[in-house]
Write a protein that holds these residues in place. Sequence first.
Motif, PDB file in Angstrom:
ATOM      1  N   ILE A 102       0.841  -1.201   0.000  1.00 27.09           N
ATOM      2  CA  ILE A 102       0.000   0.000   0.000  1.00 27.09           C
ATOM      3  C   ILE A 102       0.876   1.252   0.000  1.00 27.09           C
ATOM      4  O   ILE A 102       0.623   2.217  -0.742  1.00 27.09           O
ATOM      5  CB  ILE A 102      -0.945  -0.008   1.221  1.00 27.09           C
ATOM      6  CG1 ILE A 102      -1.966  -1.135   1.081  1.00 27.09           C
ATOM      7  CG2 ILE A 102      -1.648   1.338   1.373  1.00 27.09           C
ATOM      8  CD1 ILE A 102      -2.885  -1.266   2.276  1.00 27.09           C
ATOM      9  N   VAL A 103       1.913   1.264   0.820  1.00 25.31           N
ATOM     10  CA  VAL A 103       2.807   2.421   0.879  1.00 25.31           C
ATOM     11  C   VAL A 103       3.525   2.613  -0.451  1.00 25.31           C
ATOM     12  O   VAL A 103       3.711   3.750  -0.908  1.00 25.31           O
ATOM     13  CB  VAL A 103       3.808   2.254   2.037  1.00 25.31           C
ATOM     14  CG1 VAL A 103       4.773   3.432   2.080  1.00 25.31           C
ATOM     15  CG2 VAL A 103       3.073   2.131   3.359  1.00 25.31           C
ATOM     16  N   ARG A 104       3.932   1.494  -1.102  1.00 26.28           N
ATOM     17  CA  ARG A 104       4.581   1.623  -2.409  1.00 26.28           C
ATOM     18  C   ARG A 104       3.650   2.268  -3.420  1.00 26.28           C
ATOM     19  O   ARG A 104       4.074   3.102  -4.234  1.00 26.28           O
ATOM     20  CB  ARG A 104       5.019   0.247  -2.908  1.00 26.28           C
ATOM     21  CG  ARG A 104       6.214  -0.335  -2.158  1.00 26.28           C
ATOM     22  CD  ARG A 104       6.535  -1.712  -2.674  1.00 26.28           C
ATOM     23  NE  ARG A 104       7.400  -2.441  -1.751  1.00 26.28           N
ATOM     24  CZ  ARG A 104       7.422  -3.765  -1.634  1.00 26.28           C
ATOM     25  NH1 ARG A 104       6.593  -4.493  -2.369  1.00 26.28           N
ATOM     26  NH2 ARG A 104       8.245  -4.347  -0.788  1.00 26.28           N
ATOM     27  N   MET A 162      -0.392   2.843  15.222  1.00 26.20           N
ATOM     28  CA  MET A 162      -0.098   1.402  15.233  1.00 26.20           C
ATOM     29  C   MET A 162       0.821   1.036  14.068  1.00 26.20           C
ATOM     30  O   MET A 162       1.719   0.197  14.213  1.00 26.20           O
ATOM     31  CB  MET A 162      -1.398   0.601  15.161  1.00 26.20           C
ATOM     32  CG  MET A 162      -2.159   0.565  16.472  1.00 26.20           C
ATOM     33  SD  MET A 162      -3.526  -0.608  16.465  1.00 26.20           S
ATOM     34  CE  MET A 162      -4.642   0.158  15.309  1.00 26.20           C
ATOM     35  N   TYR A 163       0.616   1.655  12.897  1.00 24.42           N
ATOM     36  CA  TYR A 163       1.547   1.461  11.787  1.00 24.42           C
ATOM     37  C   TYR A 163       2.960   1.843  12.224  1.00 24.42           C
ATOM     38  O   TYR A 163       3.937   1.146  11.921  1.00 24.42           O
ATOM     39  CB  TYR A 163       1.148   2.331  10.591  1.00 24.42           C
ATOM     40  CG  TYR A 163      -0.020   1.807   9.802  1.00 24.42           C
ATOM     41  CD1 TYR A 163      -0.628   0.600  10.107  1.00 24.42           C
ATOM     42  CD2 TYR A 163      -0.523   2.531   8.714  1.00 24.42           C
ATOM     43  CE1 TYR A 163      -1.700   0.135   9.367  1.00 24.42           C
ATOM     44  CE2 TYR A 163      -1.586   2.068   7.963  1.00 24.42           C
ATOM     45  CZ  TYR A 163      -2.182   0.867   8.296  1.00 24.42           C
ATOM     46  OH  TYR A 163      -3.237   0.410   7.571  1.00 24.42           O
ATOM     47  N   PHE A 165       6.522   3.587   8.389  1.00 28.29           N
ATOM     48  CA  PHE A 165       6.555   4.412   9.607  1.00 28.29           C
ATOM     49  C   PHE A 165       6.110   5.835   9.300  1.00 28.29           C
ATOM     50  O   PHE A 165       5.215   6.376   9.966  1.00 28.29           O
ATOM     51  CB  PHE A 165       7.962   4.396  10.212  1.00 28.29           C
ATOM     52  CG  PHE A 165       8.084   5.184  11.469  1.00 28.29           C
ATOM     53  CD1 PHE A 165       7.716   4.639  12.689  1.00 28.29           C
ATOM     54  CD2 PHE A 165       8.538   6.509  11.443  1.00 28.29           C
ATOM     55  CE1 PHE A 165       7.821   5.379  13.863  1.00 28.29           C
ATOM     56  CE2 PHE A 165       8.641   7.245  12.604  1.00 28.29           C
ATOM     57  CZ  PHE A 165       8.270   6.683  13.817  1.00 28.29           C
ATOM     58  N   TRP A 166       6.763   6.461   8.296  1.00 24.36           N
ATOM     59  CA  TRP A 166       6.362   7.853   8.027  1.00 24.36           C
ATOM     60  C   TRP A 166       4.950   7.926   7.469  1.00 24.36           C
ATOM     61  O   TRP A 166       4.253   8.937   7.644  1.00 24.36           O
ATOM     62  CB  TRP A 166       7.363   8.567   7.121  1.00 24.36           C
ATOM     63  CG  TRP A 166       7.552   8.044   5.720  1.00 24.36           C
ATOM     64  CD1 TRP A 166       8.636   7.416   5.228  1.00 24.36           C
ATOM     65  CD2 TRP A 166       6.636   8.161   4.611  1.00 24.36           C
ATOM     66  NE1 TRP A 166       8.480   7.089   3.900  1.00 24.36           N
ATOM     67  CE2 TRP A 166       7.251   7.553   3.488  1.00 24.36           C
ATOM     68  CE3 TRP A 166       5.371   8.698   4.446  1.00 24.36           C
ATOM     69  CZ2 TRP A 166       6.645   7.473   2.248  1.00 24.36           C
ATOM     70  CZ3 TRP A 166       4.742   8.630   3.204  1.00 24.36           C
ATOM     71  CH2 TRP A 166       5.381   8.017   2.115  1.00 24.36           C
ATOM     72  N   PHE A 167       4.517   6.873   6.769  1.00 23.23           N
ATOM     73  CA  PHE A 167       3.148   6.878   6.251  1.00 23.23           C
ATOM     74  C   PHE A 167       2.137   6.887   7.403  1.00 23.23           C
ATOM     75  O   PHE A 167       1.179   7.677   7.408  1.00 23.23           O
ATOM     76  CB  PHE A 167       2.942   5.630   5.378  1.00 23.23           C
ATOM     77  CG  PHE A 167       1.574   5.546   4.767  1.00 23.23           C
ATOM     78  CD1 PHE A 167       1.225   6.306   3.667  1.00 23.23           C
ATOM     79  CD2 PHE A 167       0.609   4.694   5.300  1.00 23.23           C
ATOM     80  CE1 PHE A 167      -0.043   6.217   3.106  1.00 23.23           C
ATOM     81  CE2 PHE A 167      -0.646   4.595   4.751  1.00 23.23           C
ATOM     82  CZ  PHE A 167      -0.977   5.359   3.650  1.00 23.23           C
TER      83      PHE A 167
END
Length: 833
Positions: A58-60, A165-166, A761-763
């Motif tokens: 998802i982050v990608r 939580m991510y 993490f940053w997401f």
Amino acid sequence: MVLLLSFLLLLGLCEDTVSEEPSSSGYRPADLKFQLPSTSYQTSDSYDPGPAGFFFHIVRLFVHIVQPSAFPEDILRNIIQKKFDPSKEYDKIIYYEIGVIICAALGLLFIILMPLVGFFFCLCRCCNKCGGEMHQRQKKSGPFLKKYFTISLLVICVFMSIGIMYGFAANQYMRTHVEETRKLSDSNFNDLRTLLNAVPGQIDYILDQFTHTKEKAFDDLDNINSLLGGSIYERLRPKVLPVLKDIKALAEDMKTNRATLVRLNTLLTDMKQSSAHLRTSLRDMKTSMEQTLTDPQCSFPVTATTCASISQSLSVLDGSANFDQANDSLSDIPEEVKNQTRDFISEFKKTLNSIHSDVKNVSTKIPIQKTLSNFVRYINNTEDYILHYLPTVEKCNSYRWLVCLTICCLLTLILIFYLLGLLCGTLGYDQNATPTNRGCVSNTGGVLLMVGVGFSFFFSWIVMTIVVLMFVTGGNLENLVCEPYRNKKFFQILDTPYLLNEDWKYYLSGLVFNKPDINLTFEQVYSDCKDNKGLYATLKLDHIYNVSEELNITKHTGDINSNLENMNLIINDIELLDEAGRKTLMDISSSGIDKIDYAAYINATERSPTRVNLMSFANNLQRKANQLPPGNLKTSLNDHVDTLRNIHQNQVVPLQNSMSIMHQQMKGLHHRTSKLRDRVSNIIFFLNSTQYFLTSQLAKVVIEESKQFGIKIISYFERYLQWVKMAITHQIAACKPAATALDSAVDVFLCSYIVDPLNLFWFGIGKATLLLLPALIFAVKLAKYLRRMYSEDVYEDDLVRKVQTVPRVETVPMKTMSHANTRSPVEQGTQTI
């Protein structure tokens, strides 16, 4: 540094190989199977992040949406060639990084404005503005607004909790997996050493397999009598054996016929004697009975009729039957082959032994072991380098984990203030209580919300600063390193002609062979190692030492073919039947045995030896004799009855048995001798045809079978040499551990252990930080409905005017209300948060 370590593992395979100097048949033997011993490795050739992989994906997608531009191949090539001028071509970088720049600019705007807004917000509230006045005006929409603010803040808190939580999960994931780096590096180095140590054993295995091949060939040569001689025999058998079988069957039949004729002759002689003896006995019996019937007693009227009847029946006592009336040479072929090939087999074995030394020389001249021995130095240096810096990496990772944990805890603290404020405000809220009479729990909830607002203003810009830095770093690493590594565009850039060296078209071939025109690319080497191909084929070492030429099958099997051609195998002509045998066949054809009147014999043997059944005749005679009065006549007739029964038992019954046997023998003999002339003619025809085949084709059959035997022997070595060639070029020193080590350094360590959790993490933290903006707005709005006010709006009905006051509060009329209680300006200023 990471890329340097990664390619060091791959390039180590290529170093110093330039110093090396070069020094069919279709038959497939099923019992010769070659397979190099399998080598097991510790490191998995693929990495599975588990459930976290879904969130990484998802982050990608988000990163690709933010930065949708294609991979900047031209920019990277110019940077490598030091032809890129940022001052003149900055627009290309801006165009590629436009999405990241916009997001980073928004983040910087957040970082700058958040503390400023917080500062002015505090000043504003200290001046009884921006909701700082501890007075709540009563509105009809108040209950609805409270519920709206409560639900909105709760929803925002839920989404913030997901982002936090991510952050916790990504932070712990990175820490856990970075701590496994030592284990990952150890397994990769162990695999590389396993590869190095396996090569000598693989070469020894190849040489050992020649021994099995040679033993198989020697075994066939030692059994040449059964293999070659047997194959010649099998080729001749379908042509020769049917004729020999027919001749043998005819001979057996004639032997049987001869024995049958002998038995029939003996039987016929016995039957003639028995028949003559029976006729004599019956004739004597008839004469005796005729004399008996001349007895005077037969003239009496009482006995005359009986005597006349007996006398008439004597005519049947007569006999009725009249009996006057043809391979050794073929079986000797295997032994003959063995005797003639003794010298050939001895020379042939010497030729086969010479191939073993040739294969051994080839295996020692291949530059694989030298290349791998040089690779040991790179493995040791790389391992020392990693072990030297790994404690620093682990220490930095601990600091990073602590910082990220602090960030997550700060956001969690803010979230806790908001959730506690919602909880206390919801549980302690009394809708019947006036703003100045709200309970302690409700007031605490409002205070907690404002504390959360204060922490948000104080820490959010710090968190956003870290998020922006991680976003810029992680996003670019994903798009500039991880993604191009996965789709091999990174290798394609490195393979650009004249990129890494202006004088070399292909850098890798120039490094390996000092021949930059050979098409040897990073992408091809990596793909081949990924497919577990051998080092010889991967690095195209045929340009140094051509195994195909050294293991040329024709070169090694030429002497074998020469030996086979010199094998002078002669099989003497085979004569199926000599002149005496042929004369015997003609004599059988003209013997006349087929002209015997079998029908007459068969018909004669089907009849009874007497005209009447003697037992019936005797019983009838006894019945008639019993009708006579006692006397000599009756006694004599009874004696004749006994005599007749004895004749039947002792002469007729044996004669009947002999006739039955002769009947069956005659029928069998007739069946075997029917069409005897045609049968003999067919045998002679096929005998001549087969003899012609042997005379004209025997030498050809021997040559063909000798050639097939040679092809079979050669096929053993063809198969072995083909396997040796395949094993050397594709299986020995299969370099998959090198590709796995490169994957471990880039795809696993850098991308999966660091970049993916860093981006997650940053997401998550970035999302939670951005949600602080609406959260603090709703928290400020909601706190007004939960905190205890110092003044409130007052209402009067039309009949009673009632004024509620508190100490030092002045009542002033409101625009929309009858009266309102307010505090003094001084008190308001000292009680506002």
